[in-house]
Design a protein around this motif. Sequence first.
Motif, PDB file in Angstrom:
ATOM      1  N   ARG A 132      24.233   6.998 -30.437  1.00 11.74           N
ATOM      2  CA  ARG A 132      23.934   5.935 -31.412  1.00 11.74           C
ATOM      3  C   ARG A 132      24.890   4.756 -31.245  1.00 11.74           C
ATOM      4  O   ARG A 132      24.472   3.606 -31.333  1.00 11.74           O
ATOM      5  N   MET A 133      26.163   5.061 -31.027  1.00  7.61           N
ATOM      6  CA  MET A 133      27.137   3.978 -30.849  1.00  7.61           C
ATOM      7  C   MET A 133      26.813   3.159 -29.600  1.00  7.61           C
ATOM      8  O   MET A 133      26.910   1.929 -29.615  1.00  7.61           O
ATOM      9  N   ALA A 134      26.438   3.832 -28.529  1.00  6.69           N
ATOM     10  CA  ALA A 134      26.084   3.121 -27.297  1.00  6.69           C
ATOM     11  C   ALA A 134      24.867   2.230 -27.532  1.00  6.69           C
ATOM     12  O   ALA A 134      24.823   1.078 -27.058  1.00  6.69           O
ATOM     13  N   GLU A 135      23.882   2.724 -28.273  1.00  7.59           N
ATOM     14  CA  GLU A 135      22.702   1.917 -28.593  1.00  7.59           C
ATOM     15  C   GLU A 135      23.085   0.713 -29.446  1.00  7.59           C
ATOM     16  O   GLU A 135      22.592  -0.398 -29.221  1.00  7.59           O
ATOM     17  N   SER A 136      23.974   0.922 -30.390  1.00 11.10           N
ATOM     18  CA  SER A 136      24.429  -0.189 -31.245  1.00 11.10           C
ATOM     19  C   SER A 136      25.168  -1.236 -30.417  1.00 11.10           C
ATOM     20  O   SER A 136      24.974  -2.436 -30.614  1.00 11.10           O
ATOM     21  N   GLU A 137      26.000  -0.772 -29.501  1.00 13.45           N
ATOM     22  CA  GLU A 137      26.723  -1.714 -28.632  1.00 13.45           C
ATOM     23  C   GLU A 137      25.750  -2.539 -27.797  1.00 13.45           C
ATOM     24  O   GLU A 137      25.938  -3.748 -27.629  1.00 13.45           O
ATOM     25  N   ARG A 138      24.705  -1.896 -27.277  1.00 13.49           N
ATOM     26  CA  ARG A 138      23.700  -2.635 -26.496  1.00 13.49           C
ATOM     27  C   ARG A 138      22.988  -3.657 -27.378  1.00 13.49           C
ATOM     28  O   ARG A 138      22.761  -4.805 -26.960  1.00 13.49           O
ATOM     29  N   ASP A 139      22.639  -3.269 -28.602  1.00 14.83           N
ATOM     30  CA  ASP A 139      21.977  -4.194 -29.526  1.00 14.83           C
ATOM     31  C   ASP A 139      22.879  -5.382 -29.850  1.00 14.83           C
ATOM     32  O   ASP A 139      22.421  -6.519 -29.884  1.00 14.83           O
ATOM     33  N   ILE A 140      24.142  -5.112 -30.087  1.00 15.00           N
ATOM     34  CA  ILE A 140      25.099  -6.186 -30.387  1.00 15.00           C
ATOM     35  C   ILE A 140      25.227  -7.123 -29.198  1.00 15.00           C
ATOM     36  O   ILE A 140      25.260  -8.347 -29.360  1.00 15.00           O
ATOM     37  N   GLN A 141      25.265  -6.571 -28.002  1.00 15.84           N
ATOM     38  CA  GLN A 141      25.372  -7.410 -26.802  1.00 15.84           C
ATOM     39  C   GLN A 141      24.128  -8.283 -26.640  1.00 15.84           C
ATOM     40  O   GLN A 141      24.231  -9.461 -26.290  1.00 15.84           O
ATOM     41  N   LYS A 142      22.937  -7.744 -26.933  1.00 14.75           N
ATOM     42  CA  LYS A 142      21.713  -8.542 -26.855  1.00 14.75           C
ATOM     43  C   LYS A 142      21.762  -9.706 -27.846  1.00 14.75           C
ATOM     44  O   LYS A 142      21.384 -10.828 -27.516  1.00 14.75           O
ATOM     45  N   ILE A 143      22.232  -9.425 -29.061  1.00 15.98           N
ATOM     46  CA  ILE A 143      22.346 -10.479 -30.071  1.00 15.98           C
ATOM     47  C   ILE A 143      23.360 -11.523 -29.630  1.00 15.98           C
ATOM     48  O   ILE A 143      23.112 -12.728 -29.737  1.00 15.98           O
ATOM     49  N   ARG A 144      24.498 -11.062 -29.121  1.00 15.00           N
ATOM     50  CA  ARG A 144      25.531 -11.988 -28.634  1.00 15.00           C
ATOM     51  C   ARG A 144      24.974 -12.887 -27.533  1.00 15.00           C
ATOM     52  O   ARG A 144      25.170 -14.100 -27.541  1.00 15.00           O
ATOM     53  N   ASN A 145      24.260 -12.282 -26.590  1.00 17.82           N
ATOM     54  CA  ASN A 145      23.688 -13.059 -25.488  1.00 17.82           C
ATOM     55  C   ASN A 145      22.689 -14.093 -26.004  1.00 17.82           C
ATOM     56  O   ASN A 145      22.664 -15.236 -25.539  1.00 17.82           O
ATOM     57  N   ALA A 146      21.860 -13.697 -26.973  1.00 24.62           N
ATOM     58  CA  ALA A 146      20.872 -14.621 -27.539  1.00 24.62           C
ATOM     59  C   ALA A 146      21.565 -15.764 -28.271  1.00 24.62           C
ATOM     60  O   ALA A 146      21.151 -16.931 -28.151  1.00 24.62           O
ATOM     61  N   LEU A 147      22.621 -15.451 -29.016  1.00 31.77           N
ATOM     62  CA  LEU A 147      23.351 -16.496 -29.733  1.00 31.77           C
ATOM     63  C   LEU A 147      24.047 -17.461 -28.764  1.00 31.77           C
ATOM     64  O   LEU A 147      24.040 -18.665 -28.973  1.00 31.77           O
ATOM     65  N   GLU A 148      24.630 -16.896 -27.730  1.00 35.05           N
ATOM     66  CA  GLU A 148      25.290 -17.736 -26.733  1.00 35.05           C
ATOM     67  C   GLU A 148      24.289 -18.619 -26.004  1.00 35.05           C
ATOM     68  O   GLU A 148      24.542 -19.801 -25.749  1.00 35.05           O
ATOM     69  N   ALA A 149      23.129 -18.074 -25.687  1.00 34.15           N
ATOM     70  CA  ALA A 149      22.092 -18.854 -25.011  1.00 34.15           C
ATOM     71  C   ALA A 149      21.593 -19.966 -25.930  1.00 34.15           C
ATOM     72  O   ALA A 149      21.352 -21.089 -25.493  1.00 34.15           O
TER      73      ALA A 149
END
Length: 154
Positions: A132-149
């Motif tokens: 679950r933590m690994a999935e959450s980290e991936r989700d957070i990274q996707k959000i971070r990437n979208a915000l940065e883009a």
Amino acid sequence: MAIDDDIAFFQRVPTLSMLDRGALRILAIGAESRYVHSGDTLFRAGEPADSGYVVQEGLFRLTPRSPDAKSVTVGVGTLLGELALFTETVRPVTATAAEPSTVLCIPRPLFLKMLDGYPEAATRLREVLAQRMAESERDIQKIRNALEAGGQKS
């Protein structure tokens, strides 16, 4: 409810369903049933959390501390305060009974003692929580990437 009924109920709760019958028996014997009147608060955001609650009957409205965040309603079989079973933490939401409700309270010391007696259960839970933590980290990274883009378009 009888102990066997509580064990059968715990077997339908996603996190607890990973435990074998002996481990669930310990939780069923030690869990405390609590009735919560409609409109009463089970716990408040920011309070220290020392137990988890499994909704046995009724509905709870979970309200985050942030006024911008939306409330959600959860019902039978929901484990409230899962993280509090493993470690010291504070409640991230306020839980208010949306109708007359009953919960089974599982104190952290009881849960940890059960894990000590059932190391294979502890291993299964650790694996699931790590996933679950690994999935959450991936989700957070996707959000971070979208915000940065999105910020680069300005």
